[in-house]
Design an enzyme around this catalytic site. Structure first.
Site, PDB file in Angstrom:
ATOM      1  N   GLU A 108      37.132  49.228  64.275  1.00 38.65           N
ATOM      2  CA  GLU A 108      37.275  49.960  63.016  1.00 38.65           C
ATOM      3  C   GLU A 108      38.531  49.483  62.308  1.00 38.65           C
ATOM      4  O   GLU A 108      39.589  49.330  62.924  1.00 38.65           O
ATOM      5  CB  GLU A 108      37.371  51.471  63.279  1.00 38.65           C
ATOM      6  CG  GLU A 108      37.562  52.255  61.977  1.00 38.65           C
ATOM      7  CD  GLU A 108      37.486  53.766  62.131  1.00 38.65           C
ATOM      8  OE1 GLU A 108      37.421  54.255  63.281  1.00 38.65           O
ATOM      9  OE2 GLU A 108      37.499  54.457  61.096  1.00 38.65           O
ATOM     10  N   ASN A 143      36.045  51.933  56.533  1.00 37.78           N
ATOM     11  CA  ASN A 143      35.965  53.282  55.970  1.00 37.78           C
ATOM     12  C   ASN A 143      35.832  53.214  54.456  1.00 37.78           C
ATOM     13  O   ASN A 143      36.600  52.515  53.788  1.00 37.78           O
ATOM     14  CB  ASN A 143      37.231  54.074  56.298  1.00 37.78           C
ATOM     15  CG  ASN A 143      37.306  54.425  57.768  1.00 37.78           C
ATOM     16  OD1 ASN A 143      36.589  55.292  58.244  1.00 37.78           O
ATOM     17  ND2 ASN A 143      38.153  53.707  58.503  1.00 37.78           N
ATOM     18  N   GLU A 162      31.756  53.327  57.105  1.00 37.97           N
ATOM     19  CA  GLU A 162      31.869  54.706  57.585  1.00 37.97           C
ATOM     20  C   GLU A 162      32.118  55.619  56.401  1.00 37.97           C
ATOM     21  O   GLU A 162      33.015  55.369  55.597  1.00 37.97           O
ATOM     22  CB  GLU A 162      33.045  54.836  58.566  1.00 37.97           C
ATOM     23  CG  GLU A 162      32.881  54.003  59.807  1.00 37.97           C
ATOM     24  CD  GLU A 162      33.972  54.307  60.850  1.00 37.97           C
ATOM     25  OE1 GLU A 162      34.745  55.269  60.672  1.00 37.97           O
ATOM     26  OE2 GLU A 162      34.030  53.554  61.836  1.00 37.97           O
ATOM     27  N   ASP A 201      31.086  59.428  59.505  1.00 36.60           N
ATOM     28  CA  ASP A 201      32.356  59.619  60.196  1.00 36.60           C
ATOM     29  C   ASP A 201      32.633  61.112  60.387  1.00 36.60           C
ATOM     30  O   ASP A 201      32.145  61.934  59.612  1.00 36.60           O
ATOM     31  CB  ASP A 201      33.469  59.005  59.323  1.00 36.60           C
ATOM     32  CG  ASP A 201      34.671  58.576  60.145  1.00 36.60           C
ATOM     33  OD1 ASP A 201      34.751  58.935  61.325  1.00 36.60           O
ATOM     34  OD2 ASP A 201      35.531  57.869  59.575  1.00 36.60           O
ATOM     35  N   GLU A 253      34.588  59.656  69.125  1.00 36.50           N
ATOM     36  CA  GLU A 253      35.876  59.228  68.560  1.00 36.50           C
ATOM     37  C   GLU A 253      37.015  59.963  69.224  1.00 36.50           C
ATOM     38  O   GLU A 253      36.907  61.162  69.498  1.00 36.50           O
ATOM     39  CB  GLU A 253      35.940  59.642  67.088  1.00 36.50           C
ATOM     40  CG  GLU A 253      35.417  58.662  66.105  1.00 36.50           C
ATOM     41  CD  GLU A 253      35.887  59.064  64.700  1.00 36.50           C
ATOM     42  OE1 GLU A 253      36.621  58.270  64.111  1.00 36.50           O
ATOM     43  OE2 GLU A 253      35.528  60.150  64.220  1.00 36.50           O
TER      44      GLU A 253
HETATM   45  P1  C2E Z   1      38.872  58.063  60.841  1.00 32.65           P
HETATM   46  O1  C2E Z   1      38.085  57.104  60.035  1.00 32.65           O
HETATM   47  O2  C2E Z   1      38.146  59.153  61.509  1.00 32.65           O
HETATM   48  O3  C2E Z   1      39.673  57.192  61.869  1.00 32.65           O
HETATM   49  C1  C2E Z   1      39.971  57.582  63.165  1.00 32.65           C
HETATM   50  C2  C2E Z   1      41.376  58.078  63.259  1.00 32.65           C
HETATM   51  O4  C2E Z   1      41.635  58.553  64.569  1.00 32.65           O
HETATM   52  C3  C2E Z   1      42.406  56.962  63.042  1.00 32.65           C
HETATM   53  O5  C2E Z   1      43.536  57.581  62.454  1.00 32.65           O
HETATM   54  C4  C2E Z   1      42.727  56.523  64.461  1.00 32.65           C
HETATM   55  O6  C2E Z   1      43.981  55.897  64.569  1.00 32.65           O
HETATM   56  C5  C2E Z   1      42.704  57.851  65.156  1.00 32.65           C
HETATM   57  N1  C2E Z   1      42.410  57.735  66.588  1.00 32.65           N
HETATM   58  C6  C2E Z   1      41.644  56.846  67.226  1.00 32.65           C
HETATM   59  N2  C2E Z   1      41.605  57.107  68.562  1.00 32.65           N
HETATM   60  C7  C2E Z   1      42.366  58.201  68.763  1.00 32.65           C
HETATM   61  C8  C2E Z   1      42.732  58.973  69.914  1.00 32.65           C
HETATM   62  O7  C2E Z   1      42.341  58.701  71.030  1.00 32.65           O
HETATM   63  N3  C2E Z   1      43.536  60.038  69.716  1.00 32.65           N
HETATM   64  C9  C2E Z   1      44.003  60.370  68.484  1.00 32.65           C
HETATM   65  N4  C2E Z   1      44.797  61.441  68.375  1.00 32.65           N
HETATM   66  N5  C2E Z   1      43.684  59.678  67.369  1.00 32.65           N
HETATM   67  C10 C2E Z   1      42.864  58.601  67.514  1.00 32.65           C
HETATM   68  P2  C2E Z   1      44.287  56.954  61.239  1.00 32.65           P
HETATM   69  O8  C2E Z   1      44.313  55.480  61.350  1.00 32.65           O
HETATM   70  O9  C2E Z   1      45.556  57.687  61.083  1.00 32.65           O
HETATM   71  O10 C2E Z   1      43.337  57.275  60.022  1.00 32.65           O
HETATM   72  C11 C2E Z   1      43.115  58.564  59.596  1.00 32.65           C
HETATM   73  C12 C2E Z   1      41.997  58.631  58.612  1.00 32.65           C
HETATM   74  O11 C2E Z   1      42.355  57.949  57.398  1.00 32.65           O
HETATM   75  C13 C2E Z   1      40.749  57.914  59.069  1.00 32.65           C
HETATM   76  O12 C2E Z   1      40.010  58.736  59.923  1.00 32.65           O
HETATM   77  C14 C2E Z   1      40.048  57.648  57.774  1.00 32.65           C
HETATM   78  O13 C2E Z   1      39.373  58.803  57.325  1.00 32.65           O
HETATM   79  C15 C2E Z   1      41.209  57.396  56.825  1.00 32.65           C
HETATM   80  N6  C2E Z   1      41.374  55.942  56.678  1.00 32.65           N
HETATM   81  C16 C2E Z   1      42.062  55.062  57.442  1.00 32.65           C
HETATM   82  N7  C2E Z   1      41.964  53.811  56.942  1.00 32.65           N
HETATM   83  C17 C2E Z   1      41.191  53.903  55.843  1.00 32.65           C
HETATM   84  C18 C2E Z   1      40.729  52.949  54.859  1.00 32.65           C
HETATM   85  O14 C2E Z   1      40.978  51.734  54.927  1.00 32.65           O
HETATM   86  N8  C2E Z   1      39.945  53.423  53.832  1.00 32.65           N
HETATM   87  C19 C2E Z   1      39.621  54.760  53.739  1.00 32.65           C
HETATM   88  N9  C2E Z   1      38.868  55.148  52.712  1.00 32.65           N
HETATM   89  N10 C2E Z   1      40.040  55.666  54.632  1.00 32.65           N
HETATM   90  C20 C2E Z   1      40.805  55.243  55.683  1.00 32.65           C
HETATM   91 MG    MG Z   2      36.686  59.928  62.219  1.00 33.13          MG
HETATM   92 MG    MG Z   3      36.499  56.125  60.331  1.00 34.39          MG
END
Ligand code: C2E
Ligand code: MG
Ligand code: MG
Length: 591
Positions: free
Chosen positions: A358, A416, A448, A478, A535
Site C-alpha cells: 500500500e 488510496n 482503495e 478501505d 489491516e
Molecule cells: P489507511 O488507508 O487505512 O492506511 C492504513 C493506516 O494504518 C496507515 O496509516 C498505516 O501506516 C497504518 N497501519 C498499518 N499497519 C498498522 C498497524 O499494525 N498498527 C497501526 N496502529 N497502524 C497500522 P497512515 O499511513 O498514517 O495513513 C492514515 C490514513 O491516511 C490512511 O489510512 C489513508 O486513509 C490516508 N492516506 C495515507 N496516504 C494517502 C494517500 O496517498 N492518499 C489518500 N487519499 N489518503 C492517504
Molecule cells: Mg484502512
Molecule cells: Mg488504505
C-alpha cells in the site's frame, strides 16, 4: 416615538456611539455632568451620560422635558431659585445640581425627540456664544444618530444592523466599558441547504419574509436585554451582559422555544431551527473580528452536533488554525519535495508471501515536523488540494512501480483515493492514462476507497469505479467495518477487495465475541466473492487468529511497517532470509 424608533435611538449601541460627543460637551463647558436624554412614554432615558449614576428618570422629574418641548436652548442658571425645579431630586439630593443648559434634538420632520444637556453643581451664567456652541453640539448628536441609521449598515432583509455595525458598536462599547465581561452569541435559524432549497422552491420573497420574521422574534425575545445584529443570510448575533454561562444557556433555551414555532414562508409552514455558538468576551481585550470568529466556531460545533448551544473551544480553534496552515503550506511543500511515499507490504495469509504494497504518503513539514496523513488528508479533502496531492501520489507511485518492474520485482501497488478524486467526470480515464503512460497494466494497480453512503452505482464516483474495474484495476473498500458498513450497497459495484478496519481485529485474541464477529464478516465477504484483507495486525497472535478465521491477506506492523522504497526493494529481493519483516525498516513514525 416613531422618529425615535426610525433612528433606533434607544438601542444601547446608539448611545454608545454618542459617548465621545457627550465627553466633548462636558469638556467644552468645563462641566462635571453632560448627557443625551431621550423621551419615552413616561420615562426619560439617558442614553449617553457622564457624571450621573442613573440611566433613566421618571418624566415628572425630567428637567429636559422642558427643553424638548421647546425649539431652542433652555438655560436654568440656578435650579434652586426656579420654582419648577427647586424640589427636583437631582437638586435636593446628591449630586445637588444647580445649573442646567439643554439643546433640543430635532428629528428631520422638526419633532424634538431628546436633548443634549450640561449640568453643574454651582450656579452659572451661559452666554449667547455658549448657547450657539451647545446648539451646534446638539446638531452633531442628531447627525451622528441619523448617520448611524442611514449609513447602509443595515441588512435590507431584516432592517437590523449588519456585521459592520456589529464591529463598530462593539468597538464603541469596548471604549465605554473596557475590562467588562460579556457573552457574544451567534444563532442560525435555518440551515443553508434548507434555505437554498426553500429559495429554489418558493422564490426569494417568502424566504426573506421567513428570515425577517425570525429576526423580529429574536429581537422581541431579547427586548431590553440585547441588540440584535443580522450578520449572515440566516444568522444573527448579539452581545449580552449576564452573570454566568448557565444564565446564557437558560436564556437561549427560552428563546429557542419562541424561535422554533412554525412560521409561514409563502403558503408553506416552515419550522425554523435554532442553533447557537457562544463565547465569553473581555471588552477592550478581544477584537470584534476575533469575537465573530469564535462564535462562528461555536456555532459550527452546535450545528454539527445538532445541539442548542456550543461554547467556543480553544482546542477546536487550534485544530482549525492548524488545518488552515496545513492547507496554506501544501502547495509549496509539494514543490519543495517535503512529501514522500512509503510502502507497506501486504501478505498472503496462507504462506505469508508478499503480494502487494500500500502506498502511504508522508509529509515532513519544514516547521511543524512530520504531519500524519490522517490529519492532513481530511483537510485537503475539504479544499481543492486533494486533486494535486493525489496526482502527485499517482505519478510518483507509478514511477516507482515501473522501476521495480524493470528490475524484475513483481508487485502490485494499492493506492488510496479520496471520494473527491472520483467525483469528477473523466477521473477514471485520467488514472488509466497515467498507468498506461508508465508502461504498466491496470492489473498492477489497486485503488482503495473508504466506504460511505455516497458509494452508489448511479453516483459519479460509482461510475468512475465501474470504469476503472472494467479496465482491470482492482477496487478495494478501505476501513470496512469502521463506519457505514453495509453489504447491501457494495453488491451494486464491481468491488474486488474488502480491507477490514483495524478496529475489527484489535481484540480478536482476547475477546471471543470480537473473534466471532470478525469471522462472520470474513465468511460473508468471502461467500459474496470478495478478497478479505485484515489491516493493522500488530502481534503474531493476531496473525494466528486471522489465519484461523480464514482471512485471505494481512497487512500490519506484525509483519512489516510502511518503509522507504529502497528498503522494500532490499527486503523483497532477499525475502526468504528476513521473514517475517518486522522491525522498523526506514519508517520512524509509529503510524
Ligand atoms: P489507511 O488507508 O487505512 O492506511 C492504513 C493506516 O494504518 C496507515 O496509516 C498505516 O501506516 C497504518 N497501519 C498499518 N499497519 C498498522 C498497524 O499494525 N498498527 C497501526 N496502529 N497502524 C497500522 P497512515 O499511513 O498514517 O495513513 C492514515 C490514513 O491516511 C490512511 O489510512 C489513508 O486513509 C490516508 N492516506 C495515507 N496516504 C494517502 C494517500 O496517498 N492518499 C489518500 N487519499 N489518503 C492517504
Ligand atoms: Mg484502512
Ligand atoms: Mg488504505
Amino acid at each position: 416615538m416613531t422618529a425615535l424608533s426610525n433612528l433606533q435611538a434607544l438601542d444601547e449601541a446608539a448611545g454608545v456611539s454618542l459617548d465621545r460627543l457627550t465627553e466633548l460637551t462636558a469638556y467644552t463647558f468645563e462641566a462635571p455632568v453632560a448627557f443625551v436624554s431621550m423621551i419615552e412614554v413616561d420615562k426619560q432615558k439617558l442614553i449617553s451620560r457622564l457624571g450621573l449614576p442613573m440611566a433613566e428618570t421618571h418624566i415628572r422629574e425630567s428637567i429636559c422635558s422642558h427643553t424638548i418641548g421647546s425649539d431652542q436652548v433652555q438655560v436654568v442658571p440656578d435650579l434652586r431659585e426656579d420654582p419648577r425645579f427647586r424640589d427636583n431630586p437631582l437638586v435636593i439630593k446628591p449630586p445637588h445640581l444647580r445649573f442646567y443648559a439643554g439643546a433640543p434634538l430635532m428629528a428631520q420632520n422638526g419633532i424634538a425627540i431628546g436633548a443634549l444637556c450640561v449640568m453643574d453643581t454651582v450656579p452659572r451664567e451661559f452666554s449667547d456664544a455658549d448657547r450657539r456652541q451647545l446648539e451646534t453640539l446638539g446638531q452633531s448628536v442628531m447627525h451622528q444618530l441619523e448617520l448611524r441609521a442611514l449609513s447602509g449598515r443595515r441588512e435590507p432583509v431584516s432592517g437590523l444592523p449588519n456585521r459592520h455595525q456589529f464591529a463598530i458598536d462593539y468597538a464603541s462599547l469596548a471604549r465605554r466599558e473596557p475590562g467588562k465581561r460579556m457573552y457574544a452569541v451567534l444563532v442560525d435559524i435555518l440551515d443553508i441547504p434548507r434555505a437554498n432549497e426553500a429559495g429554489q422552491v418558493l422564490g426569494m420573497p417568502p424566504l426573506e419574509a421567513l428570515i425577517r420574521r425570525a429576526g423580529v422574534r429574536l429581537k422581541l425575545g431579547l427586548d431590553g436585554i440585547a441588540d440584535v445584529y443580522h450578520v449572515g443570510v440566516t444568522r444573527f448575533a448579539f452581545l449580552v451582559d449576564l452573570p454566568g454561562p448557565e444564565d446564557l444557556e437558560s436564556l437561549l433555551t427560552e428563546i429557542q422555544k419562541r424561535m422554533i414555532r412554525p412560521l409561514m414562508a409563502g403558503a408553506v409552514p416552515m419550522a425554523p431551527m435554532f442553533h447557537a455558538g457562544a463565547c465569553a468576551v473581555d471588552l477592550g481585550v478581544d477584537e470584534a473580528q476575533d469575537v465573530i470568529r469564535k462564535i462562528l466556531i461555536g456555532l459550527h460545533s452546535a450545528i454539527s452536533s445538532q445541539g442548542l448551544v456550543c461554547w467556543y473551544s480553544e482546542t477546536r480553534d487550534e485544530s482549525l488554525r492548524r488545518g488552515y496552515r496545513l492547507a496554506a503550506d501544501a502547495e509549496r511543500s509539494l514543490r519543495q519535495q517535503d512529501f514522500h511515499l512509503v510502502y507497506q507490504p501486504r501478505f498472503q495469509l496462507s504462506d505469508l508471501s508478499p503480494r502487494s504494497a500500500e502506498v502511504l504518503i508522508r509529509w515532513n513539514h519544514p516547521q511543524l515536523g512530520p504531519v500524519s496523513p490522517a490529519e492532513f488528508i481530511p483537510v485537503f479533502e475539504r479544499t481543492a488540494l486533494i486533486g494535486s496531492v493525489t496526482a502527485w501520489v499517482l505519478a510518483n507511485a507509478l514511477e516507482q512501480l515501473a522501476i521495480w518492474k524493470r528490475s524484475g520485482i513483481e508487485l502490485c501497488l494499492s493506492i488510496n483515493l479520496s471520494v473527491k478524486d472520483l467525483a469528477k467526470a473523466g477521473a477514471a480515464a485520467q488514472i488509466l492514462a497515467m498507468i498506461e503512460g508508465k508502461g504498466l497494466a491496470p492489473a498492477d494497480v489497486e485503488v482503495e476507497i473508504t466506504e460511505g453512503e455516497w458509494l452508489r452505482a448511479s453516483s459519479l464516483p460509482g461510475e468512475q469505479i465501474s470504469e476503472l474495474a472494467a479496465a482491470g484495476v482492482r477496487v478495494a473498500i478501505d476501513d470496512f467495518g469502521s463506519g457505514y458498513s453495509n453489504f447491501g450497497y457494495l453488491t451494486e459495484l464491481p468491488i474486488h477487495t474488502l480491507k477490514l478496519d483495524k478496529s475489527l481485529i484489535d481484540n480478536i485474541v482476547e475477546d471471543e465475541r470480537a473473534f466471532l464477529k470478525a469471522q462472520a464478516i470474513v465468511r460473508l465477504a468471502q461467500d459474496l466473492g470478495y478478497v478479505t484483507v485484515a489491516e493493522g495486525a500488530e502481534t503474531l497472535e493476531q496473525v494466528g487468529r486471522l489465519k484461523a478465521l480464514g482471512c485471505d491477506e494481512i497487512q500490519g506492523y506484525a509483519l512489516a511497517r510502511p518503509m522507504r522504497p529502497e528498503h522494500l526493494s532490499a527486503a523483497l529481493t532477499k525475502a526468504s532470509e528476513v521473514f517475517p519483516w518486522r522491525g522498523d525498516a526506514g519508517e520512524t513514525t509509529s503510524g
